[in-house]
Scaffold this motif. Structure first.
Motif, PDB file in Angstrom:
ATOM      1  N   SER B  22      33.431  36.463  50.705  1.00  0.00           N
ATOM      2  CA  SER B  22      33.664  37.891  50.505  1.00  0.00           C
ATOM      3  C   SER B  22      34.409  38.153  49.198  1.00  0.00           C
ATOM      4  O   SER B  22      34.137  39.122  48.501  1.00  0.00           O
ATOM      5  CB  SER B  22      34.424  38.493  51.688  1.00  0.00           C
ATOM      6  OG  SER B  22      35.612  37.790  51.886  1.00  0.00           O
ATOM      7  N   VAL B  25      31.779  37.859  46.520  1.00  0.00           N
ATOM      8  CA  VAL B  25      30.921  39.046  46.517  1.00  0.00           C
ATOM      9  C   VAL B  25      31.640  40.223  45.864  1.00  0.00           C
ATOM     10  O   VAL B  25      31.082  40.953  45.054  1.00  0.00           O
ATOM     11  CB  VAL B  25      30.477  39.408  47.955  1.00  0.00           C
ATOM     12  CG1 VAL B  25      29.861  40.797  48.002  1.00  0.00           C
ATOM     13  CG2 VAL B  25      29.481  38.381  48.458  1.00  0.00           C
ATOM     14  N   LYS B  26      32.941  40.326  46.174  1.00  0.00           N
ATOM     15  CA  LYS B  26      33.716  41.427  45.610  1.00  0.00           C
ATOM     16  C   LYS B  26      33.750  41.336  44.080  1.00  0.00           C
ATOM     17  O   LYS B  26      33.578  42.327  43.385  1.00  0.00           O
ATOM     18  CB  LYS B  26      35.138  41.413  46.167  1.00  0.00           C
ATOM     19  CG  LYS B  26      35.992  42.580  45.691  1.00  0.00           C
ATOM     20  CD  LYS B  26      37.403  42.466  46.209  1.00  0.00           C
ATOM     21  CE  LYS B  26      38.243  43.647  45.781  1.00  0.00           C
ATOM     22  NZ  LYS B  26      38.551  43.652  44.359  1.00  0.00           N
ATOM     23  N   PHE B  29      30.427  42.270  42.651  1.00  0.00           N
ATOM     24  CA  PHE B  29      30.287  43.719  42.715  1.00  0.00           C
ATOM     25  C   PHE B  29      31.074  44.384  41.587  1.00  0.00           C
ATOM     26  O   PHE B  29      30.636  45.344  41.003  1.00  0.00           O
ATOM     27  CB  PHE B  29      30.804  44.237  44.068  1.00  0.00           C
ATOM     28  CG  PHE B  29      29.731  44.380  45.096  1.00  0.00           C
ATOM     29  CD1 PHE B  29      28.721  43.445  45.187  1.00  0.00           C
ATOM     30  CD2 PHE B  29      29.733  45.452  45.976  1.00  0.00           C
ATOM     31  CE1 PHE B  29      27.733  43.568  46.141  1.00  0.00           C
ATOM     32  CE2 PHE B  29      28.741  45.582  46.930  1.00  0.00           C
ATOM     33  CZ  PHE B  29      27.749  44.639  47.016  1.00  0.00           C
ATOM     34  N   LEU B  33      28.532  46.721  40.100  1.00  0.00           N
ATOM     35  CA  LEU B  33      28.435  47.940  40.893  1.00  0.00           C
ATOM     36  C   LEU B  33      29.434  49.005  40.466  1.00  0.00           C
ATOM     37  O   LEU B  33      29.761  49.881  41.231  1.00  0.00           O
ATOM     38  CB  LEU B  33      28.583  47.630  42.382  1.00  0.00           C
ATOM     39  CG  LEU B  33      27.229  47.550  43.080  1.00  0.00           C
ATOM     40  CD1 LEU B  33      27.395  47.121  44.514  1.00  0.00           C
ATOM     41  CD2 LEU B  33      26.512  48.877  43.014  1.00  0.00           C
ATOM     42  N   VAL B  34      29.893  48.904  39.234  1.00  0.00           N
ATOM     43  CA  VAL B  34      30.717  49.994  38.715  1.00  0.00           C
ATOM     44  C   VAL B  34      29.789  51.173  38.488  1.00  0.00           C
ATOM     45  O   VAL B  34      28.840  51.072  37.718  1.00  0.00           O
ATOM     46  CB  VAL B  34      31.390  49.567  37.402  1.00  0.00           C
ATOM     47  CG1 VAL B  34      32.094  50.735  36.761  1.00  0.00           C
ATOM     48  CG2 VAL B  34      32.366  48.451  37.670  1.00  0.00           C
TER      49      VAL B  34
END
Lengths: 61, 148, 253
Positions: B22, B25-26, B29, B33-34
């Motif tokens: 996790s 993944v963070k 991201f 994913l900004v």
């Protein structure tokens, strides 16, 4: 009371498609889920040689 | 070890791996994913160059919205209270596009450093209240500013 | 003396965790849960549409909140409960735990679809778009894929024990997504706004709006409980068709 009239209520300040679209589809999805569940349970609880399901309701042939 | 204990240990290990996963993944991201960059990030060049389309997000500066004569072109200034960018846009603005409220514009910078937007989205906050209360809050804020 | 204690407690625990004991309990809970769901829903809609005032910036369209937020909450809660039961099943090897997890999944998927659908219908008039690939929306879509994956994987393996365990492991792996959904609006810049309701701060909305939201959330909880127990009975019926206790239960109406 928030609404002056019934038409006013259904108009939702011009957002009727979005508001009613949300509510109607959501409740329809719940309905579909329940329908399939009930149907599946009825099918499964029909036992051989018995005309009663587990709730004790008589199932029509 | 008994089978149950063994299982427990395995699950414990799996949970630790999940936590690690996790975190990874963070971080992934964080790079990809900004959703938008602040004017400061764009002005200082922190935005990856390879991106063709970028999004800038911030507040629409009060009294900065200029509607041009053809009535479809509009320009306004987006600010994060540190830096500001002038945005040009041709098209229909969303209902919640307001001065002093959040906005996210998608497009690219031109040679003058202005932002040519192809899409403008409104970013509203998480507060909900009746208009009368909002009026009261606004008024008390103004009084406070006058008082200072 | 000690020995007796350690033996008595697990015995009681296991007694209440077999399909045989749960089936009649579920049958009693289901009608109550659905009844409360309907009552709370009617109350929630009344408060949401006739008591709660209009919003200062969004106007009437904000009333989608009374269905969007409860369904989004439930989509995450249900997944957490699935993870809990999957974990219990894997640790204690109890078949009922897996059954509980599987009974919840379709309702979780429905809640996720509703959250996404109402979100799109809310986003169009307010933000100006049906959909954006921001972190909140993307992770909620991933949640839907996880629910579908969990249901499909469970159904695709014939051997019940293997099917239970494999899908439970998938549920555990997917648990990473839940904190991502919840904190996405804090960790990254997103178009979706931050949380209006949190445990640490006062709700950022008028009291009557908050009341409507609470009623609808409770209603969705009741619906979930009813639907999950109903589906649990289906799973039990499917799996234990040949067992004697079910026949006895049928024989004594």
């Amino acid at each position: 009371m928030e609404w002056a009239s019934l038409t006013e209520f259904f108009r939702m300040g011009g957002y009727s498609i979005y508001v009613w679209g949300s509510y109607c589809v959501s409740f329809f999805l719940f309905f579909i889920e329940l329908y399939f569940m009930f149907w599946r349970f009825r099918e499964l609880s029909k036992t051989e040689g018995s005309d009663k399901n587990l709730n004790g309701d008589v199932i029509e042939a | 070890m008994k089978p149950r204990q063994k299982r427990f240990v395995l699950i414990l290990i799996a949970s630790c791996l999940l936590v690690v996963a996790s975190v990874i993944v963070k971080n992934v991201f964080n790079d990809n994913l900004v959703f938008f960059y602040s004017p400061t990030e764009i002005v200082s060049g922190d935005v990856p160059q390879k991106k063709k389309l970028i999004r800038v997000g911030g507040m629409v500066v009060r009294d900065s919205v200029v509607r041009h004569q053809d009535n479809t072109t509009v320009s306004f200034i987006v600010s994060d209270n540190v830096n500001a960018i002038k945005v040009h846009y041709e098209g229909i603005l969303p209902d919640l596009f307001r001065e002093g409220k959040g906005v996210v514009a998608q497009g690219k910078l031109d040679q003058h450093g202005d932002f040519m937007a192809s899409q403008v989205l409104a970013k509203h906050d998480e507060n909900y209240m009746p208009p009368e209360v909002a009026d009261l809050l606004e008024r008390s804020k103004d009084q406070k500013i006058l008082g200072d | 003396m000690k020995k007796i204690v350690t033996e008595v407690i697990p015995l009681n625990f296991w007694k209440y965790s077999t399909p045989k004991t749960v089936f009649p309990i579920a049958s009693k809970v289901i009608p109550m849960a659905f009844l409360f769901a309907v009552i709370l829903c009617v109350a929630g809609i009344y408060v949401g549409f006739f008591v709660a005032p209009t919003d200062f910036q969004q106007g009437e369209v904000y009333r989608i909140i009374f269905i969007h937020v409860p369904s989004a909450w439930m989509s995450m809660f249900i997944y957490i409960i699935i993870v809990f039961w999957s974990l219990m099943g894997l640790i204690f090897n109890t078949r009922l735990s897996f059954m509980m997890a599987q009974s919840l999944a379709p309702t979780g998927a429905v809640m996720t679809v509703i959250a996404l659908w109402t979100g799109a219908l809310w986003g169009k008039p307010t933000w100006g778009t049906w959909w954006v690939w921001d972190a909140r929306l993307t992770s909620e879509l991933i949640l839907l894929f996880l629910y579908i994956g969990y249901i499909v994987l469970g159904a695709s393996i014939d051997d019940i024990r293997r099917s239970d365990r494999t899908s439970a492991i998938l549920a555990l792996i997917g648990a990473v997504n839940i904190p991502i959904i919840y904190f996405s609006v804090e960790w990254w810049s997103t178009l979706h706004q931050g949380a209006s309701i949190s445990l640490t701060a006062a709700p950022k909305m008028a009291a009557s709006m908050f009341l409507g939201l609470c009623l609808m959330s409770l209603s969705f909880w009741m619906y979930t409980i009813g639907a999950a127990f109903y589906r649990l009975r289906i799973v039990i019926l499917k799996r234990e068709k040949s067992s004697t206790w079910l026949r006895e239960f049928e024989g004594a109406p």
